[in-house]
Design a protein around this motif. Structure first.
Motif, mmCIF file in Angstrom:
data_model
loop_
_atom_site.group_PDB
_atom_site.id
_atom_site.type_symbol
_atom_site.label_atom_id
_atom_site.label_comp_id
_atom_site.label_asym_id
_atom_site.label_seq_id
_atom_site.Cartn_x
_atom_site.Cartn_y
_atom_site.Cartn_z
ATOM 1 N N GLN A 11 -37.256 -29.904 59.802
ATOM 2 C CA GLN A 11 -37.131 -28.603 60.447
ATOM 3 C C GLN A 11 -38.418 -27.814 60.313
ATOM 4 N N SER A 12 -38.526 -26.793 61.133
ATOM 5 C CA SER A 12 -39.578 -25.802 60.952
ATOM 6 C C SER A 12 -39.122 -24.824 59.875
ATOM 7 N N ASP A 13 -40.004 -23.934 59.466
ATOM 8 C CA ASP A 13 -39.549 -22.780 58.715
ATOM 9 C C ASP A 13 -38.611 -21.967 59.604
ATOM 10 N N GLY A 15 -37.332 -18.095 60.417
ATOM 11 C CA GLY A 15 -37.780 -16.727 60.169
ATOM 12 C C GLY A 15 -38.136 -16.026 61.455
ATOM 13 N N THR A 28 -42.981 -28.738 65.469
ATOM 14 C CA THR A 28 -43.037 -28.763 64.009
ATOM 15 C C THR A 28 -41.851 -29.511 63.433
ATOM 16 N N ASN A 180 -35.355 -22.825 48.599
ATOM 17 C CA ASN A 180 -35.627 -23.539 49.844
ATOM 18 C C ASN A 180 -36.873 -22.954 50.508
ATOM 19 N N PRO A 181 -37.966 -23.694 50.544
ATOM 20 C CA PRO A 181 -39.209 -23.145 51.123
ATOM 21 C C PRO A 181 -39.115 -22.851 52.617
ATOM 22 N N HIS A 182 -38.090 -23.356 53.304
ATOM 23 C CA HIS A 182 -37.932 -23.105 54.733
ATOM 24 C C HIS A 182 -37.052 -21.885 55.021
ATOM 25 N N GLN A 184 -35.441 -18.240 55.592
ATOM 26 C CA GLN A 184 -35.909 -16.950 56.103
ATOM 27 C C GLN A 184 -35.810 -15.859 55.050
ATOM 28 N N THR A 213 -32.915 -15.217 63.894
ATOM 29 C CA THR A 213 -33.883 -16.186 63.377
ATOM 30 C C THR A 213 -34.565 -16.976 64.490
ATOM 31 N N GLY A 215 -36.473 -20.712 64.967
ATOM 32 C CA GLY A 215 -36.603 -21.969 64.243
ATOM 33 C C GLY A 215 -36.141 -23.157 65.048
ATOM 34 N N LYS A 333 -30.875 -19.079 54.549
ATOM 35 C CA LYS A 333 -31.802 -19.956 55.254
ATOM 36 C C LYS A 333 -32.130 -19.415 56.640
#
Length: 410
Positions: A11-13, A15, A28, A180-182, A184, A213, A215, A333
């Motif tokens: 997945q992309s980030d 946000g 991405t 989770n770095p992805h 939001q 969001t 993404g 997320k």
């Protein structure tokens, strides 16, 4: 009927990304999915694609699927756009599994994308509203927050659910999303934060509602005939279930359950030959905190009326007996409508392949994803199982793999 297997996902980030487009976000996600396939994959090996999107804001209402797949180099691959509101890419995954089981394809891409933050709040509410019942809900001024607030009020009246129970959902999911770095909203919140936040639609506060969001998410699936060409670690799509219901909440017999979720879950469990107690984790559709509580009951994770105490007990925490929404869920997320269902499958793939980082569970074997459209007009449930003792495959007879393709990776 041939079995379908997860071979990659990314997945992309999630946000707000004013410098991104639906094409770049999808690129991405596709790049991340491509790079996650253990033995590599080439664009030429993908037979079919399904892309979920609502088209919030009016962009590329026709042919958004081919627009994004062509952009990542899948020239000539037949692509179908799937629109089922918030369940769009969950149904895209289901269509991919169906194509494999029907023998129409060996390798299929299923994904989703949405850009929601480049229009005004009023415009977003309009586009979200088209997934509700138009004449008697949207045109009378009802928002999705208002619809789910009605569900929450009914659940409170019928089962004694409290605002504190709703807030436990937010606290848990933010704790997971912080890992989770992805995500939001990748930060923790306290019970007091959730309970004292501004009211959006009584009894739901800001922390009981997911954000809007941008993404994308992508999943790659393969048939049992070719899966060993791509991975030695076999993650089988053990069960799939889907169901539809009346689009308008007022048209249903209950406000405290989503019947389509119940029916979809029963079908997925029956196909997989498992029961709720066999699950090691679940990703459920928590667009609002009450939606997660109802999902516990509809999916059979607890008895009807017991969801509030179930979450308050810590049973669904990441270290609980049945972790739910280890990704942070829609609440933390994020909820890019067309990408949400595929995003849930990304988390299932990461957990079952041991790639979930700081939120990794201890040796999970069976996981579930649950994706709902609108306030319950559609629902889709997938059950995934990590098979033990996968054998390594021989050389591919479908062409060399592992070279660069047209997808941008993150």
């Amino acid at each position: 009927m041939t079995e379908a297997y997860l071979i990659g996902a990314g997945q992309s980030d999630f946000g707000s990304f004013p410098d991104e487009s639906y094409r770049s976000l999808f690129a991405t996600a596709y790049g991340a999915a491509h790079d996650s396939v253990p033995n590599g994959i080439e664009a030429a090996e993908i037979d079919e694609a399904y892309v979920g999107t609502l088209g919030v804001g009016g962009r590329q209402l026709g042919l958004p699927g081919p627009a994004v797949t062509e952009h990542v180099g899948l020239d000539g691959v037949p692509c179908t756009r799937v629109e089922n509101a918030c369940a769009a890419s969950g149904y895209a995954v289901r269509q991919a599994v169906t194509a494999i089981k029907a023998g129409m394809a060996d390798v299929v891409l299923a994904g989703g994308v949405e850009v929601m933050t480049d229009v005004s709040g009023d415009a977003v509410r309009f586009w979200l509203g088209v997934s509700g019942e138009t004449e008697w809900e949207r045109l009378s001024g009802t928002t999705f927050a208002g619809v789910y607030a009605q569900m929450a009020s009914a659940h409170m009246d019928e089962h004694g659910t409290t605002a504190e129970h709703l807030s436990h959902v937010a606290v848990k999911n933010h704790a997971n999303g912080a890992k989770n770095p992805h995500a939001q909203l990748g930060f923790e919140c306290s019970l007091e934060d959730a309970m004292s936040a501004p009211t959006v639609a009584d009894p739901l506060t800001l922390y009981h509602c997911c954000p809007t969001t941008d993404g994308a998410a992508c999943v790659l699936l393969a048939s049992e005939d070719v899966v060993e060409e791509f991975t030695d670690d076999r993650i089988r799509v053990a069960g799939v279930g889907a169901a539809s219901d009346a689009v308008g909440l007022f048209q249903r017999d209950t406000y405290t359950s989503v019947p389509a979720s119940r029916e979809a879950a029963q079908r997925a469990y029956a196909m997989a030959g498992v029961a709720p107690e066999d699950l090691d984790f679940a990703e459920v559709h928590d667009c609002f905190a009450i939606a997660e509580l109802m999902a516990y009951e509809d999916l059979g994770l607890c008895e009807p009326g017991e969801a509030g105490e179930f979450v308050a007990s810590g049973a669904t925490a990441i270290d609980g007996e049945l972790p739910v929404n280890t990704s942070g869920g829609l609440k933390s997320k994020g909820h890019p409508i067309g990408a949400t269902g595929a995003g849930q499958v990304v988390e299932a793939f990461k957990q079952l392949s041991g790639a979930a980082g700081g939120r990794q569970l201890d040796d999970p074997r069976i996981g579930l994803t649950h994706n709902v459209g609108g306030s319950g007009g559609a629902a889709v449930v997938h059950v995934f199982e990590r098979e033990e003792g996968g054998s390594s495959g021989g050389p591919s007879d479908r062409g060399a793999r592992g070279s660069e393709n047209g997808g941008g990776a993150a």
